[in-house]
Design a protein around this motif. Structure first.
Motif, PDB file in Angstrom:
ATOM      1  N   ALA A  85       5.325  17.168  24.073  1.00  0.00           N
ATOM      2  CA  ALA A  85       6.418  16.361  23.518  1.00  0.00           C
ATOM      3  C   ALA A  85       6.280  16.228  22.001  1.00  0.00           C
ATOM      4  O   ALA A  85       7.283  16.213  21.269  1.00  0.00           O
ATOM      5  N   GLU A  86       5.033  16.139  21.516  1.00  0.00           N
ATOM      6  CA  GLU A  86       4.799  16.064  20.069  1.00  0.00           C
ATOM      7  C   GLU A  86       5.207  17.360  19.372  1.00  0.00           C
ATOM      8  O   GLU A  86       5.767  17.330  18.267  1.00  0.00           O
ATOM      9  N   GLN A  87       4.936  18.477  20.008  1.00  0.00           N
ATOM     10  CA  GLN A  87       5.326  19.747  19.412  1.00  0.00           C
ATOM     11  C   GLN A  87       6.850  19.850  19.298  1.00  0.00           C
ATOM     12  O   GLN A  87       7.387  20.326  18.292  1.00  0.00           O
ATOM     13  N   GLU A  88       7.529  19.376  20.337  1.00  0.00           N
ATOM     14  CA  GLU A  88       8.993  19.385  20.292  1.00  0.00           C
ATOM     15  C   GLU A  88       9.507  18.417  19.228  1.00  0.00           C
ATOM     16  O   GLU A  88      10.461  18.732  18.488  1.00  0.00           O
ATOM     17  N   TYR A  89       8.863  17.252  19.123  1.00  0.00           N
ATOM     18  CA  TYR A  89       9.269  16.264  18.118  1.00  0.00           C
ATOM     19  C   TYR A  89       9.062  16.828  16.709  1.00  0.00           C
ATOM     20  O   TYR A  89       9.903  16.644  15.818  1.00  0.00           O
ATOM     21  N   LYS A  90       7.949  17.534  16.502  1.00  0.00           N
ATOM     22  CA  LYS A  90       7.663  18.091  15.190  1.00  0.00           C
ATOM     23  C   LYS A  90       8.671  19.175  14.822  1.00  0.00           C
ATOM     24  O   LYS A  90       9.110  19.275  13.657  1.00  0.00           O
ATOM     25  N   SER A  91       9.052  19.983  15.792  1.00  0.00           N
ATOM     26  CA  SER A  91      10.017  21.050  15.498  1.00  0.00           C
ATOM     27  C   SER A  91      11.384  20.486  15.128  1.00  0.00           C
ATOM     28  O   SER A  91      12.135  21.096  14.366  1.00  0.00           O
ATOM     29  N   ASN A  92      11.691  19.288  15.632  1.00  0.00           N
ATOM     30  CA  ASN A  92      12.986  18.664  15.329  1.00  0.00           C
ATOM     31  C   ASN A  92      12.950  17.792  14.086  1.00  0.00           C
ATOM     32  O   ASN A  92      13.965  17.629  13.412  1.00  0.00           O
ATOM     33  N   ASN A  93      11.775  17.224  13.757  1.00  0.00           N
ATOM     34  CA  ASN A  93      11.695  16.241  12.669  1.00  0.00           C
ATOM     35  C   ASN A  93      10.763  16.658  11.531  1.00  0.00           C
ATOM     36  O   ASN A  93      10.692  15.957  10.522  1.00  0.00           O
ATOM     37  N   GLY A  94      10.029  17.728  11.696  1.00  0.00           N
ATOM     38  CA  GLY A  94       9.174  18.221  10.617  1.00  0.00           C
ATOM     39  C   GLY A  94       7.786  17.621  10.576  1.00  0.00           C
ATOM     40  O   GLY A  94       6.958  18.042   9.768  1.00  0.00           O
ATOM     41  N   SER A  95       7.493  16.614  11.373  1.00  0.00           N
ATOM     42  CA  SER A  95       6.156  16.009  11.399  1.00  0.00           C
ATOM     43  C   SER A  95       5.907  15.398  12.786  1.00  0.00           C
ATOM     44  O   SER A  95       6.841  15.229  13.576  1.00  0.00           O
ATOM     45  N   TYR A  96       4.644  15.068  13.040  1.00  0.00           N
ATOM     46  CA  TYR A  96       4.296  14.466  14.325  1.00  0.00           C
ATOM     47  C   TYR A  96       4.701  12.991  14.351  1.00  0.00           C
ATOM     48  O   TYR A  96       4.902  12.361  13.302  1.00  0.00           O
ATOM     49  N   TYR A  97       4.781  12.449  15.565  1.00  0.00           N
ATOM     50  CA  TYR A  97       5.100  11.028  15.750  1.00  0.00           C
ATOM     51  C   TYR A  97       3.791  10.280  15.998  1.00  0.00           C
ATOM     52  O   TYR A  97       3.036  10.594  16.915  1.00  0.00           O
ATOM     53  N   TYR A  98       3.507   9.276  15.133  1.00  0.00           N
ATOM     54  CA  TYR A  98       2.278   8.498  15.248  1.00  0.00           C
ATOM     55  C   TYR A  98       2.609   7.083  15.685  1.00  0.00           C
ATOM     56  O   TYR A  98       3.403   6.385  15.037  1.00  0.00           O
ATOM     57  N   ASN A  99       1.963   6.625  16.767  1.00  0.00           N
ATOM     58  CA  ASN A  99       2.178   5.250  17.230  1.00  0.00           C
ATOM     59  C   ASN A  99       1.129   4.912  18.284  1.00  0.00           C
ATOM     60  O   ASN A  99       0.694   5.773  19.057  1.00  0.00           O
ATOM     61  N   SER A 100       0.733   3.645  18.326  1.00  0.00           N
ATOM     62  CA  SER A 100      -0.261   3.198  19.310  1.00  0.00           C
ATOM     63  C   SER A 100       0.361   2.369  20.428  1.00  0.00           C
ATOM     64  O   SER A 100      -0.345   1.930  21.330  1.00  0.00           O
ATOM     65  N   SER A 101       1.675   2.150  20.352  1.00  0.00           N
ATOM     66  CA  SER A 101       2.352   1.367  21.390  1.00  0.00           C
ATOM     67  C   SER A 101       2.862   2.294  22.483  1.00  0.00           C
ATOM     68  O   SER A 101       3.597   3.242  22.222  1.00  0.00           O
ATOM     69  N   ILE A 102       2.455   2.009  23.722  1.00  0.00           N
ATOM     70  CA  ILE A 102       2.849   2.868  24.833  1.00  0.00           C
ATOM     71  C   ILE A 102       4.360   2.849  25.038  1.00  0.00           C
ATOM     72  O   ILE A 102       4.979   3.868  25.364  1.00  0.00           O
ATOM     73  N   ASN A 103       4.978   1.687  24.813  1.00  0.00           N
ATOM     74  CA  ASN A 103       6.432   1.591  24.979  1.00  0.00           C
ATOM     75  C   ASN A 103       7.169   2.439  23.951  1.00  0.00           C
ATOM     76  O   ASN A 103       8.162   3.103  24.269  1.00  0.00           O
ATOM     77  N   ASN A 104       6.672   2.433  22.702  1.00  0.00           N
ATOM     78  CA  ASN A 104       7.292   3.252  21.660  1.00  0.00           C
ATOM     79  C   ASN A 104       7.112   4.744  21.940  1.00  0.00           C
ATOM     80  O   ASN A 104       8.011   5.556  21.691  1.00  0.00           O
ATOM     81  N   ILE A 105       5.939   5.118  22.443  1.00  0.00           N
ATOM     82  CA  ILE A 105       5.687   6.521  22.784  1.00  0.00           C
ATOM     83  C   ILE A 105       6.648   6.979  23.876  1.00  0.00           C
ATOM     84  O   ILE A 105       7.231   8.067  23.811  1.00  0.00           O
ATOM     85  N   ILE A 106       6.822   6.134  24.886  1.00  0.00           N
ATOM     86  CA  ILE A 106       7.726   6.467  25.998  1.00  0.00           C
ATOM     87  C   ILE A 106       9.161   6.609  25.501  1.00  0.00           C
ATOM     88  O   ILE A 106       9.863   7.569  25.843  1.00  0.00           O
ATOM     89  N   ASN A 107       9.596   5.673  24.673  1.00  0.00           N
ATOM     90  CA  ASN A 107      10.988   5.688  24.207  1.00  0.00           C
ATOM     91  C   ASN A 107      11.264   6.844  23.255  1.00  0.00           C
ATOM     92  O   ASN A 107      12.334   7.469  23.314  1.00  0.00           O
ATOM     93  N   GLU A 108      10.283   7.146  22.379  1.00  0.00           N
ATOM     94  CA  GLU A 108      10.536   8.133  21.340  1.00  0.00           C
ATOM     95  C   GLU A 108      10.307   9.571  21.830  1.00  0.00           C
ATOM     96  O   GLU A 108      11.074  10.485  21.485  1.00  0.00           O
ATOM     97  N   LEU A 109       9.277   9.770  22.621  1.00  0.00           N
ATOM     98  CA  LEU A 109       8.914  11.126  23.028  1.00  0.00           C
ATOM     99  C   LEU A 109       9.445  11.530  24.397  1.00  0.00           C
ATOM    100  O   LEU A 109       9.612  12.722  24.676  1.00  0.00           O
ATOM    101  N   PHE A 110       9.693  10.530  25.251  1.00  0.00           N
ATOM    102  CA  PHE A 110      10.108  10.853  26.626  1.00  0.00           C
ATOM    103  C   PHE A 110      11.459  10.244  26.995  1.00  0.00           C
ATOM    104  O   PHE A 110      11.796  10.133  28.170  1.00  0.00           O
ATOM    105  N   ASP A 111      12.212   9.842  25.966  1.00  0.00           N
ATOM    106  CA  ASP A 111      13.572   9.315  26.165  1.00  0.00           C
ATOM    107  C   ASP A 111      13.614   8.150  27.151  1.00  0.00           C
ATOM    108  O   ASP A 111      14.546   8.012  27.950  1.00  0.00           O
ATOM    109  N   GLY A 112      12.561   7.327  27.127  1.00  0.00           N
ATOM    110  CA  GLY A 112      12.537   6.128  27.963  1.00  0.00           C
ATOM    111  C   GLY A 112      12.096   6.340  29.389  1.00  0.00           C
ATOM    112  O   GLY A 112      12.028   5.391  30.174  1.00  0.00           O
ATOM    113  N   ILE A 113      11.781   7.576  29.774  1.00  0.00           N
ATOM    114  CA  ILE A 113      11.304   7.844  31.141  1.00  0.00           C
ATOM    115  C   ILE A 113       9.825   7.469  31.217  1.00  0.00           C
ATOM    116  O   ILE A 113       8.971   8.088  30.586  1.00  0.00           O
TER     117      ILE A 113
END
Length: 321
Positions: free
Chosen positions: A253-281
């Motif tokens: 999911a990080e690789q896909e996020y980087k290809s769309n946004n130019g950088s990796y997504y950094y966060n320590s909150s599990i809820n934010n990771i779910i919402n941002e990388l897995f579309d809330g699933i």
């Protein structure tokens, strides 16, 4: 071999089972289940005092258990009924232990480890103490088997044969105190009574002699200990495999996020990771691992960490560009 914590856990469980099962037969025959529970509560007071004055937890548990056994033996039959005396002493000691623990500062105390045990955290020293206690109890039972059995059947008959019923009862209470002290690390003060009663109760209908009941109870206890550790190993392995799969999913999911946004997504909150990388699933929050994504956007590094919620197991996936 003993460096494997699963091997130590199995040996510790077997040691407690071997010591507790024969004594459990006497507990069932003499209807002393309440004594085991009250002794365990008194052992908790010993643990609280040992933490307060900074000496061995095992020493504190066995010392208070022996004191409790001595007091019960000396005062039994003088004023209160034995179950009343045990109830008063047991619950007072447990309440006092919880009060003392609440005032201890500067020490991180895991009460659950003492209340229900932590068999997977057994150390080499714990294993040595457990088997020393088991050997002592088995030797004591073999030595005093006939007098203990005779006193259990009929105290008058035991006296007529030259045995002192009170002394034999004291020997039994001392042995029970030792079992409680050595079993705290494995099953905790709240569950040690189950190690005494359940194997003996199960063996009662499968045997025709007292000796047979003690042997069958020991076998049931040993098989139970092995089964519990095997299940824990299977469960731990399954959770770890699930965490590895989740790490791979987060990485993709990080690789896909980087290809769309130019950088990796950094966060320590599990809820934010779910919402941002897995579309809330949500496939991560109900696991026994917590996940954290860290790194440095300047040099485009990525670190994904999975840490178990109740143990020290940590899995890490790193990538550097």
């Amino acid at each position: 071999m003993l460096d494997d914590f699963m091997v130590r856990a199995t040996l510790a469980g077997i040691g407690v089972a071997v010591a507790a099962a024969p004594l459990g037969c006497f507990v069932v025959w003499r209807r002393m289940a309440y004594f085991g529970e009250s002794t365990a509560h008194f052992a908790m007071l010993g643990i609280a005092l040992s933490l307060t004055f900074e000496f061995s937890v095992f020493a504190g548990a066995i010392l208070l258990s022996l004191i409790m056994a001595s007091l019960v033996t000396l005062t039994q039959g003088r004023s209160l009924y034995s179950d009343t005396l045990l109830g008063v002493m047991g619950h007072m000691s447990l309440a006092a232990a919880l009060v003392i623990v609440s005032f201890i500062s500067g020490i991180r105390i895991d009460l659950m480890a003492y209340l229900i045990g932590d068999i997977l955290a057994v150390s080499h020293m714990d294993l040595l103490l457990i088997w020393f206690g088991a050997a002592l109890i088995i030797s004591l039972i073999i030595w005093r088997w006939s007098p203990l059995l005779l006193v259990t059947l009929n105290e008058d008959l035991a006296s007529a044969n030259g045995f002192n019923p009170k002394r034999e009862s004291f020997v039994l209470t001392i042995a029970l105190s030792i079992v409680v002290a050595v079993g705290i690390k494995v099953v905790g003060v709240l569950l040690i009574v189950s190690m005494l009663i359940i194997p003996a109760a199960a063996a009662r209908s499968l045997s025709s002699t007292p000796e047979g009941m003690a042997i069958i109870a020991s076998l049931i206890g040993i098989l139970s200990a092995i089964g519990i550790v095997s299940y824990s190993k299977y469960k731990t392995s399954a959770e770890k495999k699930q965490a590895e799969i989740s790490l791979s999913s987060i990485y993709l999911a990080e690789q896909e996020y980087k290809s769309n946004n130019g950088s990796y997504y950094y966060n320590s909150s599990i809820n934010n990771i779910i919402n941002e990388l897995f579309d809330g699933i949500d496939d991560l929050s109900d696991q026994n691992y917590t996940y954290k994504i860290s790194g440095n956007s300047n040099n485009d590094t990525l670190s994904i960490q999975a840490k178990h919620k109740t143990s020290n197991c940590t899995l890490t996936l790193n990538e550097k560009n």
